[in-house]
Design a protein around this motif. Structure first.
Motif, PDB file in Angstrom:
ATOM      1  N   SER A   1       0.863  -1.177   0.000  1.00 52.33           N
ATOM      2  CA  SER A   1       0.000   0.000   0.000  1.00 52.33           C
ATOM      3  C   SER A   1       0.899   1.227   0.000  1.00 52.33           C
ATOM      4  O   SER A   1       1.909   1.257   0.697  1.00 52.33           O
ATOM      5  CB  SER A   1      -0.927   0.016   1.225  1.00 52.33           C
TER       6      SER A   1
ATOM      7  N   GLN B   1       1.428   5.727  -0.251  1.00 54.00           N
ATOM      8  CA  GLN B   1       0.879   7.021   0.149  1.00 54.00           C
ATOM      9  C   GLN B   1       1.815   8.110  -0.369  1.00 54.00           C
ATOM     10  O   GLN B   1       3.029   7.998  -0.264  1.00 54.00           O
ATOM     11  CB  GLN B   1       0.764   7.100   1.675  1.00 54.00           C
TER      12      GLN B   1
ATOM     13  N   TRP C   1      -3.765   6.424   2.099  1.00 54.62           N
ATOM     14  CA  TRP C   1      -3.174   5.116   1.780  1.00 54.62           C
ATOM     15  C   TRP C   1      -4.039   4.412   0.747  1.00 54.62           C
ATOM     16  O   TRP C   1      -5.255   4.401   0.842  1.00 54.62           O
ATOM     17  CB  TRP C   1      -3.053   4.251   3.026  1.00 54.62           C
ATOM     18  N   SER C   2      -3.386   3.836  -0.234  1.00 57.14           N
ATOM     19  CA  SER C   2      -4.099   3.101  -1.267  1.00 57.14           C
ATOM     20  C   SER C   2      -4.527   1.733  -0.735  1.00 57.14           C
ATOM     21  O   SER C   2      -4.103   1.298   0.334  1.00 57.14           O
ATOM     22  CB  SER C   2      -3.200   2.920  -2.492  1.00 57.14           C
ATOM     23  N   GLU C   3      -5.366   1.059  -1.519  1.00 53.41           N
ATOM     24  CA  GLU C   3      -5.738  -0.312  -1.185  1.00 53.41           C
ATOM     25  C   GLU C   3      -4.522  -1.231  -1.367  1.00 53.41           C
ATOM     26  O   GLU C   3      -3.662  -0.982  -2.207  1.00 53.41           O
ATOM     27  CB  GLU C   3      -6.875  -0.786  -2.094  1.00 53.41           C
ATOM     28  N   TYR C   4      -4.455  -2.291  -0.551  1.00 56.91           N
ATOM     29  CA  TYR C   4      -3.353  -3.241  -0.662  1.00 56.91           C
ATOM     30  C   TYR C   4      -3.447  -3.989  -1.999  1.00 56.91           C
ATOM     31  O   TYR C   4      -4.532  -4.417  -2.410  1.00 56.91           O
ATOM     32  CB  TYR C   4      -3.380  -4.242   0.495  1.00 56.91           C
TER      33      TYR C   4
END
Length: 958
Positions: A682, A684, A694-697
């Motif tokens: 993830s 940022q 934070w992006s999705e995993y």
């Protein structure tokens, strides 16, 4: 046909021949096409950051867990590598040695130490590198070179050196003379009661329990405790003698022996147990040139062709190494001392599960070829449900019930021990026990759906059935179980059809695991309700395709294609879930998953490639934290350019990037060598002191940015794996410079230009004011002259306006005069005509001329009408009216050509503001007729409701 039959029987014979199989540890193979270098790998080391370094024929190999890099040393073959205490990577090869250090782009730069030697010194081949404090030893065939305080010196030896090792700050070597120790600048023999002959070659020296363990090539193991030698007898003696040991590695009590012909031997020095891992168990070839136990317990092998990593701490093993030798796995179970595997090719049996990499016979059960769906133990028999019916194993005896076909599974009835219900592709069948045999009794009437999943309620004749097409339903069977008396479907809007469901009991309640979450049957309401408490223990409202409770009350379930387990603590009587514990992601057969608890700590799971063995009590040991690094940063455009990289050392100063290159690609990696552990990243991007989101995993290990605005940025990335509990985070700081037109000096230029502009404007204004003052005086004089002219002009305009007003009044009076005159003329004409006719009628009244009188009367009426609609008079009226009202009739005819003469006159009369009662006699119609005519006129003129006809005509033609 005879040839086909012969081939069939040969194939059946080959299938029936027992073959050996074993549970194989997971092995990751790195071919030379993967790491893109030479085939032979002579030495392996691991850095403090977890990266792997290999001495390869083509140079030094570096592996960060994602990418392989190769660093040659002056086109020489490398033979030894060692990570120093100072972080340097020391390397040795043919005729040279030196070390590597990181550069600012994350690569490695080579420094050659052997160049400092005199030209007449023969370096030879460097086979081993040893560390002794600040001193670094480079061992060649007949001498040692050591580097200390920036100076390279050498120690010669008279014969070939087999191997070397440092123990308790003492350097030991083995040669044809045996074991020797360095004393000053000379090697002296180590004496003891047991000597080693000159013919014994040593493959490795290893520290073991404050002693020195000597691994010989052909004569097994010896131990030296500092005073005496003695033979170290193990079960691996014959293996070592037959396959020739070339290298060895030791971690705790586990000794790994790499051989020339037999692969790897794992020897437990405590239990004296041996395990052989070779090409049959997943290795690329049998010749092992180097070995290393890494800090997470993996065993790395440098092979004659390739590199392998054996995951010794992995909890997962696979049958045939994950190769679909016996087909895809659908079910398995232990029955009467043997283990049975149900596959899409038929039924197999073996003595498995056993020890890892132990070969055990596995054979095909004759006659069971085809798709096997499930296995069930009941009445001391094994019921095998398949596409070809039901196979019943009673000990070693097999009985086949070929009717019905296509059986998914069977369920038992609590109060009828002699009865089983079989679910098929198209309904239910009743099986009954007759004596010691089971027979198909009858078809259960009243239900024809597919019965893929079934569950019998306790102590009742109520059966739950589920399938993909029809959903979940509840059947009430008759007392004799031969008929379905009642059926109810339980799918609805929030639990629709379209997916398979798994039926089971949880806490004695009917529970359904589905694509739409978990559901539980509410008996009082006769409905399915969301099972909130169980969802909270598991994955929430996820897509569940499988769920089973084993004999230890552990709950096994599959969510989003991954097998997971909810552990039950019998002492505390509660469940616990390990967040990152998951298995076989992407390897399971969706909606046909199967898990079988073989022992208290062994679980067999079916997969697309066969079967896998899961060990529950061997949790993965993570001896060092995972290292996540921003590996490389590229500026992207027409050509990608590397501007930043990280190795085990790197510069933390922010990278400054021009605005013209404000697009970049950031690559990151983690030293996760076990591919069974899923790594999710993830990222940022923060700027200006504001934290980004934070992006999705995801599994993607790179991120691209385009068109970044100027400013200071912090790119952060964190990872999440099923082998670690806490996310690991790393960051990278960079700055995008503004474009030239937004730099400080450009703003300074802008300011200077603006100041000069303001000054110029001020100057122009001051000059303009002076010029304006002069112009004002001149203008004032001109204004006075102009005013006089305008005054005279206004007087003339007033006279003209007065004259126009008089003309307007005259025109208005003319209009009134015309209107009055026209009416008088019209009336006089009509009256005269009527007078004449009336006189004529009065003179001719007699009975003899009634007919003639009637004709005259009619003619009188016609004359009246003719006078009313006289064309000449109408034309004269229109001409006069147009002159007064600006061509009213002409414009009216052009705009509305469909109007007749009478309607045109009506428009004129209305424009003259005549009342309806005044208009009626002029048009020779009644007052009602005038209103009707006005209504029709409004329609033809296209006026909307509420619009005033008179106002419209007054404005028309103006």
């Amino acid at each position: 046909m005879k040839r086909k039959d012969l081939l069939f029987y040969i194939l059946l014979l080959l299938i029936s021949i027992p073959v050996s199989a074993g549970w194989q540890r997971p092995v990751t193979n790195y071919t030379r096409h993967t790491y893109k270098a030479g085939n032979q790998n002579w030495s392996i080391q691991q850095h403090d950051n977890g990266w792997i370094y290999v001495a390869n024929n083509k140079g030094l190999l570096e592996f960060d867990g994602v990418e392989w890099n190769t660093y040659p040393i002056h086109n020489a073959k490398t033979r030894a590598v060692k990570v120093g205490h100072d972080g340097r990577i020391y390397i040795g090869g043919m005729e040279q040695f030196g070390y590597f250090t990181p550069n600012r782009l994350g690569g490695l730069e080579y420094t050659c130490l052997s160049d400092s030697l005199s030209p007449n010194v023969n370096v030879g081949v460097i086979w081993n590198i040893l560390l002794d404090g600040e001193r670094v030893y480079f061992q060649s065939d007949r001498r040692f070179f050591y580097w200390e305080e920036g100076i390279v010196k050498k120690i010669d030896y008279s014969s070939e050196i087999y191997t070397s090792f440092i123990l308790r700050n003492k350097l030991y070597i083995t040669s044809a003379e045996g074991l020797l120790m360095l004393n000053g600048a000379e090697f002296i023999p180590v004496l003891g009661p047991l000597g080693i002959g000159a013919t014994v070659k040593v493959g490795g020296l290893l520290p073991h329990q404050d002693s020195l363990l000597m691994v010989t090539r052909d004569n097994g193991l010896f131990i030296y405790d500092g005073t005496v030698f003695k033979k170290y007898n193990t079960v691996a003696e014959d293996f070592c003698r037959k396959n020739r040991v070339f290298c060895a590695a030791l971690q705790d009590s586990l000794l790994a022996l790499g051989t020339i012909q037999g692969g790897v031997c794992l020897l437990n020095l405590k239990t004296n147990e041996m395990e052989i891992i070779s090409t049959e168990n997943g290795l690329q070839n049998k010749t092992v040139l180097s070995m290393l136990f890494d800090k997470t317990g993996n065993l790395w092998l440098g092979l004659d062709n390739g590199i392998d990593c054996i995951h010794l701490k992995a909890r997962l093993a696979s049958l045939y190494g994950g190769k679909p030798v016996i087909g895809s796995g659908y079910a398995s179970c232990s029955y009467q001392g043997k283990y049975y595997f149900a596959t899409n090719q038929g039924l197999y049996r073996s003595t498995l599960p056993g020890q890892l990499n132990q070969r055990n016979p596995i054979d095909f059960v004759p006659g069971t070829g085809g798709q096997m769906w499930s296995l069930h133990q009941y009445d001391d028999k094994l019921f095998c449900c398949s596409d070809n019916g039901i196979f019943i194993m009673d000990g070693d005896h097999m009985e086949h019930l070929n009717n019905p076909k296509g059986v998914w599974g069977i369920v038992s009835v609590d109060d009828r021990k002699d009865v089983l219900i079989a679910g098929t592709y198209s309904g239910l069948y009743l099986l009954m026990k007759r004596g010691t045999s089971w027979r198909v009794e009858s078809y259960i009437e009243g239900f024809t759906r597919s019965c893929k999943d079934m569950l019998m309620e306790d102590s009742t004749h109520i059966l739950w059935v589920g399938n993909k097409e029809n959903g979940v339903c509840r059947l009430t069977l008759a007392d004799d179980l031969r008929k379905v008396e009642k059926m109810k479907d339980y799918n609805n809007i929030i639990f629709p059809r379209g997916y398979d469901a798994c039926l089971l009991r949880v806490k004695d309640e009917v529970t359904i695991a589905s694509h739409y979450g978990l559901w539980q049957y509410n008996r009082s309401r006769d409905t399915l309700e969301a099972c909130i408490w169980l969802e909270q223990l598991l994955e929430g409202k996820a897509a569940y395709t499988y769920m089973k409770i084993d004999s230890l009350q552990n709950i096994w379930y599959v969510a989003d294609g991954t097998l997971k387990v909810l552990h039950y603590d019998a002492n505390k009587q509660e469940y616990r879930r390990v967040t990152n514990e998951q298995f076989l992601k992407g390897a399971l057969i969706e909606n046909f998953e199967d898990v079988n608890l073989y022992k208290a700590n062994k679980v067999v799971a079916g997969t697309e490639e066969g079967f896998s063995l899961i060990t529950l009590d061997s949790l993965p040991v993570q001896q060092m934290p995972l290292t996540l690094q921003i590996r490389k940063v590229y500026l992207t455009g027409l050509r990608d350019s590397l501007i930043y990289g990280r190795s085990y050392l790197y510069d933390t100063a922010p990278i400054v990037i021009p605005y013209s290159q404000n697009s970049m690609r950031i690559e990151y990696s983690v030293n996760n060598f076990n591919k069974a552990h899923t790594v999710l990243y993830s990222y940022q991007l923060s700027t200006g002191g504001e934290k980004g989101i934070w992006s999705e995993y995801s599994e993607n290990n790179m991120k691209e940015f385009t068109g970044l605005h100027e400013g200071k940025y912090v790119f952060s990335v964190k990872l999440f794996t099923d082998g670690s509990q806490e996310p690991v985070e790393s960051s990278f700081v960079f700055e995008i410079l503004p474009p030239w037109y937004r730099t400080w000096w450009s703003y300074l230029v802008y300011s200077v230009v603006i100041v000069l502009l303001f000054y110029y404007v001020y100057y122009r204004i001051s000059v303009g004011r002076k010029r304006l003052l002069m112009q004002k005086e001149l203008e004032l004089y001109r204004q006075e002259q102009k005013f006089q002219k305008e005054s005279d002009l206004k007087d003339r305009k007033i006279d003209s306006l007065q004259e126009e007003n008089l003309q307007s009044e005259l025109r208005h009076k003319s209009e009134e005069l015309i209107r009055t005159t026209l009416n008088i003329v019209r009336k006089n004409e009509i009256l005269l005509d009527i007078k004449k006719e009336v006189l004529g009628i009065s003179h001719s009244i007699s009975e003899e001329n009634l007919v003639s009188l009637r004709r005259k009367t009619l003619r009188l009426l016609g004359q009246i009408d003719t006078n009313i609609e006289h064309d000449d008079d109408l034309q004269a009226f229109q001409s006069t009216f147009d002159s007064v009202h600006h061509d009213f009739f002409k414009k009216l005819e052009e705009a509305y050509p469909e109007l007749n003469n009478k309607e045109k006159l009506l428009c004129a009369y209305i424009k003259m503001n005549l009342l309806s009662k005044e208009i009626a006699p002029l048009l020779n119609i009644s007052l009602r007729g005038v209103e009707i005519s006005r209504y029709r006129l409004r329609k033809k003129l296209g006026l909307e409701e509420g619009a005033n006809l008179a106002e419209f005509l007054q404005k028309f033609s103006k």
